[in-house]
Design a protein around this motif. Structure first.
Motif, mmCIF file in Angstrom:
data_model
loop_
_atom_site.group_PDB
_atom_site.id
_atom_site.type_symbol
_atom_site.label_atom_id
_atom_site.label_comp_id
_atom_site.label_asym_id
_atom_site.label_seq_id
_atom_site.Cartn_x
_atom_site.Cartn_y
_atom_site.Cartn_z
ATOM 1 N N LEU A 177 0.842 -1.198 0.000
ATOM 2 C CA LEU A 177 0.000 0.000 0.000
ATOM 3 C C LEU A 177 0.878 1.249 0.000
ATOM 4 O O LEU A 177 1.739 1.413 0.860
ATOM 5 C CB LEU A 177 -0.913 0.007 1.230
ATOM 6 C CG LEU A 177 -1.902 -1.156 1.321
ATOM 7 C CD1 LEU A 177 -2.687 -1.072 2.631
ATOM 8 C CD2 LEU A 177 -2.851 -1.154 0.145
ATOM 9 N N ALA A 178 0.630 2.123 -0.967
ATOM 10 C CA ALA A 178 1.437 3.332 -1.147
ATOM 11 C C ALA A 178 0.562 4.573 -1.011
ATOM 12 O O ALA A 178 -0.656 4.514 -1.213
ATOM 13 C CB ALA A 178 2.099 3.311 -2.518
ATOM 14 N N PRO A 179 1.161 5.729 -0.703
ATOM 15 C CA PRO A 179 0.363 6.951 -0.556
ATOM 16 C C PRO A 179 -0.080 7.567 -1.872
ATOM 17 O O PRO A 179 -1.031 8.333 -1.906
ATOM 18 C CB PRO A 179 1.317 7.894 0.189
ATOM 19 C CG PRO A 179 2.676 7.408 -0.184
ATOM 20 C CD PRO A 179 2.562 5.927 -0.340
ATOM 21 N N LEU A 180 0.623 7.246 -2.964
ATOM 22 C CA LEU A 180 0.326 7.846 -4.254
ATOM 23 C C LEU A 180 0.235 6.772 -5.336
ATOM 24 O O LEU A 180 0.874 5.720 -5.231
ATOM 25 C CB LEU A 180 1.425 8.846 -4.655
ATOM 26 C CG LEU A 180 1.700 10.006 -3.692
ATOM 27 C CD1 LEU A 180 2.950 10.755 -4.133
ATOM 28 C CD2 LEU A 180 0.514 10.936 -3.619
ATOM 29 N N ARG A 181 -0.539 7.072 -6.374
ATOM 30 C CA ARG A 181 -0.658 6.155 -7.502
ATOM 31 C C ARG A 181 0.713 5.878 -8.124
ATOM 32 O O ARG A 181 1.031 4.748 -8.497
ATOM 33 C CB ARG A 181 -1.611 6.772 -8.520
ATOM 34 C CG ARG A 181 -1.774 5.986 -9.800
ATOM 35 C CD ARG A 181 -2.947 6.527 -10.601
ATOM 36 N NE ARG A 181 -2.848 6.121 -11.991
ATOM 37 C CZ ARG A 181 -2.416 6.908 -12.960
ATOM 38 N NH1 ARG A 181 -2.041 8.149 -12.692
ATOM 39 N NH2 ARG A 181 -2.356 6.490 -14.200
ATOM 40 N N SER A 231 -2.231 -13.968 -10.130
ATOM 41 C CA SER A 231 -1.337 -13.397 -9.118
ATOM 42 C C SER A 231 -2.051 -13.264 -7.775
ATOM 43 O O SER A 231 -3.242 -12.943 -7.712
ATOM 44 C CB SER A 231 -0.844 -12.020 -9.562
ATOM 45 O OG SER A 231 -0.108 -11.402 -8.531
ATOM 46 N N LYS A 232 -1.319 -13.477 -6.700
ATOM 47 C CA LYS A 232 -1.847 -13.305 -5.342
ATOM 48 C C LYS A 232 -1.219 -12.088 -4.659
ATOM 49 O O LYS A 232 -1.270 -11.951 -3.440
ATOM 50 C CB LYS A 232 -1.601 -14.568 -4.515
ATOM 51 C CG LYS A 232 -2.366 -15.787 -5.009
ATOM 52 C CD LYS A 232 -2.135 -16.979 -4.107
ATOM 53 C CE LYS A 232 -2.935 -18.190 -4.587
ATOM 54 N NZ LYS A 232 -2.704 -19.380 -3.702
ATOM 55 N N HIS A 233 -0.606 -11.225 -5.459
ATOM 56 C CA HIS A 233 0.003 -10.005 -4.933
ATOM 57 C C HIS A 233 -0.706 -8.789 -5.539
ATOM 58 O O HIS A 233 -1.124 -8.815 -6.697
ATOM 59 C CB HIS A 233 1.489 -9.948 -5.256
ATOM 60 C CG HIS A 233 2.318 -10.879 -4.425
ATOM 61 N ND1 HIS A 233 2.333 -12.246 -4.630
ATOM 62 C CD2 HIS A 233 3.148 -10.643 -3.378
ATOM 63 C CE1 HIS A 233 3.147 -12.808 -3.751
ATOM 64 N NE2 HIS A 233 3.660 -11.855 -2.979
ATOM 65 N N LEU A 234 -0.809 -7.754 -4.754
ATOM 66 C CA LEU A 234 -1.502 -6.530 -5.186
ATOM 67 C C LEU A 234 -0.720 -5.316 -4.712
ATOM 68 O O LEU A 234 -0.317 -5.239 -3.548
ATOM 69 C CB LEU A 234 -2.915 -6.481 -4.603
ATOM 70 C CG LEU A 234 -3.713 -5.190 -4.829
ATOM 71 C CD1 LEU A 234 -4.086 -5.036 -6.304
ATOM 72 C CD2 LEU A 234 -4.974 -5.163 -3.960
ATOM 73 N N ALA A 235 -0.517 -4.360 -5.618
ATOM 74 C CA ALA A 235 0.000 -3.037 -5.266
ATOM 75 C C ALA A 235 -1.165 -2.057 -5.380
ATOM 76 O O ALA A 235 -1.899 -2.082 -6.366
ATOM 77 C CB ALA A 235 1.132 -2.633 -6.198
ATOM 78 N N ALA A 236 -1.335 -1.209 -4.375
ATOM 79 C CA ALA A 236 -2.516 -0.341 -4.348
ATOM 80 C C ALA A 236 -2.199 0.940 -3.597
ATOM 81 O O ALA A 236 -1.200 1.036 -2.871
ATOM 82 C CB ALA A 236 -3.689 -1.067 -3.690
ATOM 83 N N THR A 237 -3.051 1.928 -3.779
ATOM 84 C CA THR A 237 -2.991 3.108 -2.921
ATOM 85 C C THR A 237 -3.668 2.780 -1.591
ATOM 86 O O THR A 237 -4.491 1.860 -1.504
ATOM 87 C CB THR A 237 -3.683 4.304 -3.594
ATOM 88 O OG1 THR A 237 -4.938 3.877 -4.140
ATOM 89 C CG2 THR A 237 -2.827 4.881 -4.709
ATOM 90 N N VAL A 238 -3.322 3.539 -0.566
ATOM 91 C CA VAL A 238 -3.787 3.223 0.792
ATOM 92 C C VAL A 238 -5.310 3.191 0.868
ATOM 93 O O VAL A 238 -5.892 2.312 1.515
ATOM 94 C CB VAL A 238 -3.203 4.242 1.795
ATOM 95 C CG1 VAL A 238 -3.871 4.116 3.158
ATOM 96 C CG2 VAL A 238 -1.696 4.034 1.932
ATOM 97 N N ALA A 253 4.079 5.968 6.912
ATOM 98 C CA ALA A 253 3.138 5.930 8.045
ATOM 99 C C ALA A 253 3.020 7.262 8.754
ATOM 100 O O ALA A 253 2.059 7.468 9.508
ATOM 101 C CB ALA A 253 3.568 4.843 9.027
ATOM 102 N N GLN A 254 3.952 8.202 8.540
ATOM 103 C CA GLN A 254 3.812 9.528 9.158
ATOM 104 C C GLN A 254 2.593 10.264 8.620
ATOM 105 O O GLN A 254 2.157 11.266 9.209
ATOM 106 C CB GLN A 254 5.079 10.364 8.947
ATOM 107 C CG GLN A 254 5.365 10.771 7.517
ATOM 108 C CD GLN A 254 6.143 9.710 6.747
ATOM 109 O OE1 GLN A 254 6.359 8.613 7.243
ATOM 110 N NE2 GLN A 254 6.575 10.047 5.544
ATOM 111 N N MET A 255 2.008 9.742 7.538
ATOM 112 C CA MET A 255 0.767 10.333 7.027
ATOM 113 C C MET A 255 -0.395 10.130 7.991
ATOM 114 O O MET A 255 -1.468 10.710 7.808
ATOM 115 C CB MET A 255 0.420 9.725 5.670
ATOM 116 C CG MET A 255 1.319 10.175 4.533
ATOM 117 S SD MET A 255 1.078 11.906 4.095
ATOM 118 C CE MET A 255 -0.533 11.835 3.323
#
Length: 812
Positions: free
Chosen positions: A370-374, A405-412, A429-431
């Protein structure tokens, strides 16, 4: 000679003007040209004309051809011609004609004594070309122009719309012109009536919901009246309140710090039949307690069961239980059912926080990043691919499915809460402390359904993550990392002409970035830019230009403080204060460290240097902030906000289908300001959207909530556009994707056109976000994605073309 119609009377300089006997060649040539052409000039035009004629004269000559003189005179007058057009068009209400349109029209006029009719004749083909750039049909051109105007906060009246439609019909040679114009005017009149109706209905419904809440609050009674209403003793009432059997409807904090409790009399009356059972249970409980006390293990008897909910017009405490925001961790049942373990990895920028976590994610059978930006979600996906793992992608406006696939990249915000995985990563995580998006990080950390959860962030997030882990009952390990290359503050400020290749100049607004860019290009520097209004794709392309050496200097806002792999040698702050959406303030310790930490990328530079631009502040400010310890957070209660399930549950409890009413009740009732565990996010924008949507009939509560979550920017009238789309949705209409609009050649695009394209991109982002949730109403997602790509390519071409154009001008 008479002044052109529409111009102001002026003093003129004619062939009768007396010139000294000794004149310069340029002045002599000007006198001769005025005599031959019988033209007049104004005194203020003379200096510019002399300069132009002087450049046109061949050595020894004292005359220029008439066509050269006329061309020079037209060039001098074009700025005033554009101003005359501006005055006339604004007086006529033709606000769709831009200053650039007028300047372009004036540049084609070759008659030095041009009248207003001549100027408008020159404007006509310019506007025709613009209309054709807005769409392939007259209807598309009209819709594109109206959308562009709405971005700037301007809406045409029905009469103005008719006039615009007439100009478009003329440009497209529409055969049945009157019909096209009439339909456009009728459509605008219908739109205006619909908007007025929506606003009137919304106002009435909001007033109704507010009165419902006010009536309920005014009906509340204080504790002194509770025993009489319940027909019980004072002691029994106190005991049942302590046992949470009698809900406190509202707690009002007094100036002395004491709480005033209020109760709903209807709820109290509804509880009367339960009193005999409560008395029996209490008697049995205390009887067992007296006889048995504590058992051998030191455990107390089981607590009394939670009382049932009562009625539809329920108390705020019952609303809180339904919302589960005061027990937020329990809301994520899948995560709570897992035996989760948290590893918190903290460190400054360039400390390699993500490397270990990505390795563990790639080795797992299933995983989530999970990332903060696209942009960063894409980078996570690419990092997994580099480790031999194909992953799907999920962001607010984009889906890429990797079958099998069993892996996912996504926005938070796109965290899947119901699909258990072995390993998950949550970045930045400081967000958690961000007032606008912090609730999304709270939900992701509490709800990520992973057996092993890696949380990555700056050191100041440590106490908040510890608190969340405690609320979830999850064990936590901590890893602290240090920078891989040293970071130091420069001892002296840096002047603009002292910037070197590999420097990043940091400003805090789009305007400052573009001003600095223009200043550096005038000095012959190759510049890349990164700021928030640019799409992730363009930001990434600009970063690549800088990293590859195609650009010497990067100018950016604090958008570079999160993500983007940049090979920066030195970070130079162009300002030490920023407007954060609420106030202008000094940069915080964390901001200086986060942004400055981008300097000295490991493996590229031996050290990172952080400096300040001359006249922008003191180097000591930078040094003190870099050396300062993390500031302990003032607030360790994580931010929370409801989701669709919570919204529906509360609506059922209060007996209302009004999203405005539900959110108003949540804001007033769900979490007390002194709740020991959580803080309610202010949800300012969702509340504003819900308020505006109250007047749209035909959407259910869940659909309204979806619209309220749509990412729009109200500075570009995003909420107004969103309400219009919602009204069309409710009416059963299909909403086509926005177009690219006017895209002139990149070498002719100025700031206004660049900003217009950026706003169109935001419009497409919102449309694509809705298309993934309402595909039948927002069709042709593929076309919208193509349009987005075209816009990104054009914006990137503009940023590059302007650099090349500047260099070409310098060489000439």
């Amino acid at each position: 000679m008479n002044a052109p119609r529409g111009s102001r009377p002026t003093n003129t300089l004619s062939l009768a003007s007396a010139l000294p006997e000794t004149t310069s060649p340029a002045r002599a040539a000007l006198q001769t040209a005025l005599t031959r052409t019988a033209l007049s000039i104004e005194p203020r035009e003379e200096p510019a004309l002399l300069r132009r004629i002087g450049r046109a004269l061949t050595p020894g000559a004292q005359e220029v051809p008439d066509e050269v003189f006329i061309s020079a005179l037209c060039a001098v007058r074009r700025k005033r011609w554009a101003s005359r057009l501006m005055d006339q068009t604004r007086r006529d209400g033709r606000i769709w004609i831009s200053r650039e349109d007028m300047e372009q029209a004036a540049s084609t006029v070759e008659k030095p004594d041009a009248t207003d009719d001549d100027l408008f004749a020159a404007l006509k083909p310019v506007m025709a070309a613009r209309f054709h750039e807005l769409g392939d049909t007259p209807r598309e051109a009209l819709a594109g122009m109206q959308a562009d105007l709405l971005d700037t906060g301007r809406v045409l009246s029905a009469a103005q719309t008719a006039r615009l439609a007439d100009a478009i019909a003329d440009a497209f040679n529409v055969s049945d012109r009157d019909r096209f114009v009439g339909r456009a005017q009728e459509a605008e009149e219908a739109r205006a009536r619909q908007e007025a109706s929506i606003q009137q209905t919304a106002r009435a419904r909001r007033e109704s919901e507010e009165k419902r809440l006010e009536d309920w609050e005014s009906s509340l009674v204080r504790f002194q009246e509770v025993p009489a209403i319940l027909r019980c003793s004072h002691r029994e009432a106190l005991r049942w309140i302590a046992e949470n059997r009698i809900p406190v409807a509202r707690r009002i904090l007094q100036k002395d710090g004491q709480e005033l409790w209020e109760f709903d009399p209807n709820e109290l009356i509804a509880l009367r039949p339960a009193l005999p059972e409560w008395r029996r249970i209490n008697e049995e409980f205390f009887d067992r307690k007296q006889k048995r006390g504590r058992d051998r293990d030191g455990r107390r008897d089981a607590p009394l069961p939670e009382p049932p909910k009562v009625g539809k017009h329920v108390a705020n405490s019952v609303i809180a239980r339904v919302a589960a925001l005061d027990r937020y961790a329990a809301h994520f049942r899948t995560a709570r059912a897992l035996d989760r373990r948290i590893t918190l990895v903290t460190g400054p920028t360039n400390s390699g926080k993500s490397h270990t976590a990505l390795d563990a994610l790639a080795k797992a059978e299933s995983g989530l990043a999970l990332a903060p930006l696209r942009l960063l979600a894409h980078e996570f996906r690419e990092a997994l691919a580099a480790r031999g793992v194909e992953a799907s992608l999920s962001t607010g406006e984009e889906r890429i499915v990797a079958h099998g696939s069993k892996h996912l990249a996504a926005t938070v915000e796109m965290c899947p809460f119901f699909n258990p995985v072995d390993v998950a990563i949550i970045d930045e995580a400081q967000m958690l402390f961000d007032p606008d998006r912090g609730a999304a990080w709270t939900a992701a950390i509490m709800g990520a359904p992973a057996r092993h959860l890696y949380i990555l962030g700056a050191p100041e997030c440590i106490p908040m993550v510890r608190r969340i882990a405690e609320l979830c009952g999850d064990p936590i390990d901590e890893i602290s990392l240090q920078r891989k290359s040293p970071l130091k503050a420069a001892s002296a400020p840096v002047r603009l002409n002292e910037l070197k290749s590999g420097d990043a100049l940091i400003a805090f607004s789009r305007r400052e970035v573009l001003d600095l860019r223009a200043a550096l290009m005038e000095r012959g520097r190759r510049v890349a830019v990164v700021y928030g209004a640019l799409s992730p794709e363009v930001r990434r392309a600009e970063a690549q230009r800088f990293n590859s050496g195609a650009a010497d200097i990067l100018i950016a806002t604090d958008a570079i403080g999160m993500g983007l792999n940049l090979s920066i040698r030195r970070v130079v702050f162009a300002a030490l204060r920023k407007f954060d959406g609420r106030q202008t303030r000094d940069l915080t310790i964390q901001e200086v460290k986060q942004i400055g930490g981008r300097a000295g990328r490991y493996g590229k530079h031996e050290e990172g240097i952080v400096a300040v631009l001359a006249d922008a502040g003191s180097p000591r400010f930078i040094r003190d902030h870099l050396n300062a310890d993390p500031v302990p957070p003032d607030e360790l209660r994580p931010l929370v906000q409801p989701d669709a399930d919570i919204v529906r549950a509360i609506a059922t409890e209060i007996g209302s289908d009004s999203l405005y009413g539900v959110l108003a009740r949540i804001r007033r009732a769900v979490l007390r300001h002194d709740d020991p565990n959580y803080r309610l996010s202010d949800m300012e924008q969702p509340f504003a959207i819900a308020s505006a949507l109250e007047g749209v009939e035909g959407l259910d509560l869940t659909q309204r909530w979806t619209y309220a979550m749509c990412p729009v920017d109200d500075r570009d009238n995003g909420i107004s556009r969103l309400v219009g789309w919602a009204a069309d949705h409710a009416a059963g209409a299909r909403i086509p994707p926005p177009g690219t609009g006017r895209l002139p050649a990149p070498d002719r695009a100025g700031r206004e056109e660049l900003e217009r394209a950026e706003k169109r991109h935001k419009r497409l982002v919102a449309w694509r976000w809705l298309a993934l949730r309402f595909p039948e109403t927002y069709p042709d997602l593929e076309s919208a994605e193509d349009t987005t790509r075209k816009l990104n390519e054009w914006i990137e071409s503009v940023l590059r073309q302007q650099s090349r154009t500047r260099k070409q001008k310098e060489r000439r």
